[in-house]
Design a protein around this motif. Structure first.
Motif, PDB file in Angstrom:
ATOM      1  N   THR A  28       5.997  14.987   5.595  1.00 51.51           N
ATOM      2  CA  THR A  28       6.943  15.853   6.561  1.00 51.51           C
ATOM      3  C   THR A  28       7.919  14.898   6.797  1.00 51.51           C
ATOM      4  N   ALA A  29       8.969  15.635   7.397  1.00 49.03           N
ATOM      5  CA  ALA A  29      10.387  15.029   7.798  1.00 49.03           C
ATOM      6  C   ALA A  29      10.275  13.811   8.655  1.00 49.03           C
ATOM      7  N   GLN A  30       9.193  13.730   9.505  1.00 52.44           N
ATOM      8  CA  GLN A  30       8.916  12.728  10.452  1.00 52.44           C
ATOM      9  C   GLN A  30       8.269  11.593  10.155  1.00 52.44           C
ATOM     10  N   ARG A  31       7.617  11.583   8.964  1.00 55.14           N
ATOM     11  CA  ARG A  31       6.671  10.634   8.597  1.00 55.14           C
ATOM     12  C   ARG A  31       7.174   9.506   7.906  1.00 55.14           C
ATOM     13  N   PRO A  32       6.848   8.181   7.735  1.00 54.87           N
ATOM     14  CA  PRO A  32       7.397   7.160   7.106  1.00 54.87           C
ATOM     15  C   PRO A  32       7.322   7.393   5.457  1.00 54.87           C
ATOM     16  N   SER A  33       6.361   8.059   5.118  1.00 51.03           N
ATOM     17  CA  SER A  33       6.164   8.281   3.697  1.00 51.03           C
ATOM     18  C   SER A  33       7.367   8.924   3.049  1.00 51.03           C
ATOM     19  N   ASN A  34       7.779  10.114   4.091  1.00 55.86           N
ATOM     20  CA  ASN A  34       9.055  10.601   3.569  1.00 55.86           C
ATOM     21  C   ASN A  34      10.228   9.728   3.376  1.00 55.86           C
ATOM     22  N   ALA A  35      10.471   8.945   4.193  1.00 52.36           N
ATOM     23  CA  ALA A  35      11.664   8.192   3.891  1.00 52.36           C
ATOM     24  C   ALA A  35      11.367   6.985   2.768  1.00 52.36           C
ATOM     25  N   VAL A  36      10.016   6.879   2.489  1.00 52.32           N
ATOM     26  CA  VAL A  36       9.832   5.962   1.273  1.00 52.32           C
ATOM     27  C   VAL A  36      10.060   6.592  -0.226  1.00 52.32           C
ATOM     28  N   THR A  37       9.673   7.855  -0.293  1.00 50.20           N
ATOM     29  CA  THR A  37       9.827   8.858  -1.153  1.00 50.20           C
ATOM     30  C   THR A  37      11.224   8.986  -1.359  1.00 50.20           C
ATOM     31  N   GLY A  94     -12.723  -3.723 -20.956  1.00 51.89           N
ATOM     32  CA  GLY A  94     -13.342  -2.399 -20.369  1.00 51.89           C
ATOM     33  C   GLY A  94     -13.716  -2.235 -18.940  1.00 51.89           C
ATOM     34  N   MET A  95     -13.013  -3.347 -18.291  1.00 45.41           N
ATOM     35  CA  MET A  95     -13.157  -2.980 -16.672  1.00 45.41           C
ATOM     36  C   MET A  95     -12.287  -2.214 -16.500  1.00 45.41           C
ATOM     37  N   ARG A  96     -12.454  -1.727 -15.107  1.00 48.78           N
ATOM     38  CA  ARG A  96     -11.483  -0.686 -14.355  1.00 48.78           C
ATOM     39  C   ARG A  96     -10.800  -1.122 -13.492  1.00 48.78           C
ATOM     40  N   VAL A  97      -9.466  -0.973 -13.443  1.00 46.84           N
ATOM     41  CA  VAL A  97      -8.568  -1.517 -12.543  1.00 46.84           C
ATOM     42  C   VAL A  97      -7.667  -0.557 -11.820  1.00 46.84           C
ATOM     43  N   LEU A  98      -7.535  -0.647 -10.556  1.00 49.45           N
ATOM     44  CA  LEU A  98      -6.639   0.091  -9.530  1.00 49.45           C
ATOM     45  C   LEU A  98      -5.281  -0.566  -9.229  1.00 49.45           C
ATOM     46  N   ASP A  99      -4.395   0.347  -9.685  1.00 51.75           N
ATOM     47  CA  ASP A  99      -3.115  -0.346  -9.696  1.00 51.75           C
ATOM     48  C   ASP A  99      -2.313   0.379  -8.173  1.00 51.75           C
ATOM     49  N   VAL A 100      -2.251  -0.127  -7.378  1.00 48.99           N
ATOM     50  CA  VAL A 100      -1.977   0.485  -6.030  1.00 48.99           C
ATOM     51  C   VAL A 100      -0.299   0.494  -5.927  1.00 48.99           C
ATOM     52  N   GLY A 101       0.139   1.378  -5.623  1.00 50.91           N
ATOM     53  CA  GLY A 101       1.481   1.741  -5.928  1.00 50.91           C
ATOM     54  C   GLY A 101       2.252   1.358  -7.363  1.00 50.91           C
ATOM     55  N   SER A 102       1.740   2.002  -8.315  1.00 48.01           N
ATOM     56  CA  SER A 102       2.085   1.601  -9.661  1.00 48.01           C
ATOM     57  C   SER A 102       3.287   1.903  -9.977  1.00 48.01           C
ATOM     58  N   ASP A 118      -9.056  -0.342 -18.614  1.00 45.84           N
ATOM     59  CA  ASP A 118      -8.443   1.002 -18.093  1.00 45.84           C
ATOM     60  C   ASP A 118      -8.064   0.872 -16.927  1.00 45.84           C
ATOM     61  N   VAL A 119      -6.843   1.436 -16.627  1.00 43.48           N
ATOM     62  CA  VAL A 119      -6.191   1.133 -15.372  1.00 43.48           C
ATOM     63  C   VAL A 119      -5.813   2.661 -14.984  1.00 43.48           C
ATOM     64  N   THR A 120      -5.853   2.681 -13.543  1.00 47.58           N
ATOM     65  CA  THR A 120      -5.423   3.920 -12.990  1.00 47.58           C
ATOM     66  C   THR A 120      -4.445   3.422 -11.756  1.00 47.58           C
ATOM     67  N   GLY A 121      -3.323   4.117 -12.025  1.00 44.88           N
ATOM     68  CA  GLY A 121      -2.209   3.855 -10.968  1.00 44.88           C
ATOM     69  C   GLY A 121      -1.927   4.913 -10.125  1.00 44.88           C
ATOM     70  N   VAL A 122      -1.640   4.659  -8.539  1.00 47.80           N
ATOM     71  CA  VAL A 122      -1.355   5.723  -7.724  1.00 47.80           C
ATOM     72  C   VAL A 122      -0.116   5.300  -7.072  1.00 47.80           C
ATOM     73  N   ASP A 123       0.809   6.211  -6.629  1.00 47.26           N
ATOM     74  CA  ASP A 123       2.223   5.934  -6.324  1.00 47.26           C
ATOM     75  C   ASP A 123       2.606   7.205  -5.449  1.00 47.26           C
ATOM     76  N   LEU A 124       3.260   6.994  -4.431  1.00 50.26           N
ATOM     77  CA  LEU A 124       3.685   8.087  -3.484  1.00 50.26           C
ATOM     78  C   LEU A 124       4.792   8.930  -4.130  1.00 50.26           C
ATOM     79  N   THR A 125       5.624   8.092  -4.865  1.00 54.68           N
ATOM     80  CA  THR A 125       6.700   8.962  -5.464  1.00 54.68           C
ATOM     81  C   THR A 125       6.561   9.722  -6.746  1.00 54.68           C
ATOM     82  N   ASP A 151      -1.258   9.259  -1.843  1.00 52.91           N
ATOM     83  CA  ASP A 151      -1.283   8.339  -0.528  1.00 52.91           C
ATOM     84  C   ASP A 151      -2.075   7.085  -0.847  1.00 52.91           C
ATOM     85  N   VAL A 152      -1.518   5.906  -1.070  1.00 50.26           N
ATOM     86  CA  VAL A 152      -2.314   4.869  -1.480  1.00 50.26           C
ATOM     87  C   VAL A 152      -3.296   4.334  -0.317  1.00 50.26           C
TER      88      VAL A 152
END
Length: 316
Positions: A28-37, A94-102, A118-125, A151-152
Motif C-alpha cells: 500500500t502507499a503507506q507501507r515501507p515495502s512500497n518504498a522498497v519496491t 541435493g540440499m535445499r537452500v532459501l535465498d532471502v531477498g534474492s 536446489d535454491v528457492t529465492g524470494v524477493d519483494l520486487t 514478502d520475505v
C-alpha cells in the motif's frame, strides 16, 4: 537484442502463487515495502541487461553463469564475497537452500553451479524476480533455481522445508527483523545454517548520508547495530557460530567498483560492426544515481560508521 525481449516492462510480470496467496501483505502507499519496491524498480531493467549482454556476447542467446558476473550481484564485495560466504554454508549436493531477498539471482545461480543444490529465492520486487527467472533460463539452470515474488518476512513454505538459508544485504530494508528471523527459523531444519550478510551501523545514525544503495532517504532505511541483530537472532532460536567484519574487503571492493565505473563511463564504445567489450556497469542495476550511492556507503565505511558484517547462525 535477444529475440522477444526488446522493450519489455517487467514490472507488471505475472506473479507466483506465493503472492496471490498473501493478498493481505499487498503493498500500500503507506507501507515501507512500497518504498522498497519503488527504490529498486526500474521498469526496463531486463532490456538494459539484454542490450549490454548482446554488446558483450553478440548473437548468443545462451550464456554461462560466469558471464553474468558484474551485473547480477550488487552486495558489497560482489562475487568474491559470494564465493567466500558460500563456503560457510557447508553445502552438500541435493540440499535445499532459501535465498532471502534474492535480487537478480546471481548468488542463487552460483550456489546451484558450484554446490549442486536446489535454491528457492524470494524477493519483494516483482521486476527483480522476473529478471532473475529470465537470466536463470538463459544459463540453463531454471530447473534448479526458482524465484518467487513475496514478502520475505512471511515465507509461505512448510515448516522445516530448507536445509540452509542466507540473506545478502536484505535486513537494511526490513524494519521488523525479529519477525524476519522467526519466519526463516520456521522453514529451516533443526541445526540448519543461516547466514546474514548485511550493512550494519557502528556509529551515530544521524551522520548517515543518503541516498545509499538500499534506500533513497532515512525513513526507508532500517540499518541496525550488530548487537541488535544478535539479540533478534537469539530470540528466534539461532546460535551465532561465527562473525566476520568485512569492512576492509568491502572498502577495497567499492573502491574497485568506483574505479571500474569511472573507466567504463570514460571509455569509448567499439566502432560499428565490432562488439562492445566493455564490462557491464553495476550502475545498470542500481540506477542513475549509483555513483552517489556507492560514494556515500564507501565514505561511511571508511569513517567506521557502517560495516558489512557476516553472521553465521545455526538453528537450535
Amino acid at each position: 537484442m535477444h529475440p522477444g525481449t526488446g522493450g519489455t516492462d517487467l514490472g507488471g510480470a505475472e506473479l507466483s502463487p506465493l503472492t496471490h496467496s498473501r493478498k493481505d501483505t499487498a503493498v500500500t502507499a503507506q507501507r515501507p515495502s512500497n518504498a522498497v519496491t519503488h527504490h529498486y524498480r526500474q521498469g526496463d531493467l531486463y532490456r538494459k541487461i539484454d542490450e549490454a549482454l548482446d554488446r558483450l556476447y553478440p548473437g548468443r542467446s545462451s550464456l554461462t553463469v560466469d558471464e553474468l558476473h558484474g551485473m547480477d550481484e550488487f552486495h558489497i564485495g560482489g562475487h568474491a564475497a559470494t564465493r567466500e560466504i558460500t563456503e560457510h554454508l557447508r553445502l552438500r549436493p541435493g540440499m535445499r537452500v532459501l535465498d532471502v531477498g534474492s535480487g537478480l539471482g546471481g548468488p542463487a545461480r552460483h550456489l546451484v553451479q558450484q554446490a549442486d543444490v536446489d535454491v528457492t529465492g524470494v524477493d519483494l520486487t516483482a521486476e527483480y524476480v522476473a529478471v532473475a527467472r529470465r537470466l536463470t533460463d538463459r544459463v540453463g539452470l531454471g530447473h534448479r533455481a526458482h524465484f518467487l515474488h513475496g514478502d520475505v518476512t512471511e515465507p509461505a513454505f512448510p515448516a522445516e522445508n530448507f536445509d540452509r538459508a542466507w540473506m545478502l544485504h536484505v535486513g537494511m530494508n526490513v524494519q521488523d527483523k525479529s519477525r524476519l528471523f522467526n519466519g526463516i527459523g520456521r522453514v529451516l531444519t533443526v541445526n540448519g545454517l543461516f547466514i546474514v550478510y548485511d550493512v550494519m551501523l557502528l556509529g551515530d545514525p544521524s551522520l548517515v548520508s543518503y541516498p545509499l544503495p538500499w534506500a533513497s532517504e532515512p525513513s526507508h532505511s532500517f540499518i541496525a547495530r550488530p548487537e541488535e541483530y544478535r539479540a533478534s537472532l537469539h530470540d528466534a532460536g539461532f546460535e551465532i557460530v561465527a562473525e566476520h567484519d568485512r569492512r576492509t574487503q568491502g572498502i577495497r571492493s567499492l573502491r574497485d567498483v568506483r574505479t571500474a565505473d569511472a573507466h567504463h563511463e570514460g571509455s569509448a564504445p567499439q566502432s560499428p560492426g565490432q562488439s562492445d567489450t566493455r564490462p557491464p556497469s553495476l550502475n545498470m542495476a542500481m540506477g542513475g544515481d549509483a555513483p552517489t550511492k556507492i560514494a556515500n556507503v564507501l565514505r561511511h565505511m571508511e569513517e567506521g560508521l557502517l560495516a558489512p558484517i557476516e553472521l553465521v547462525c545455526r538453528l537450535r
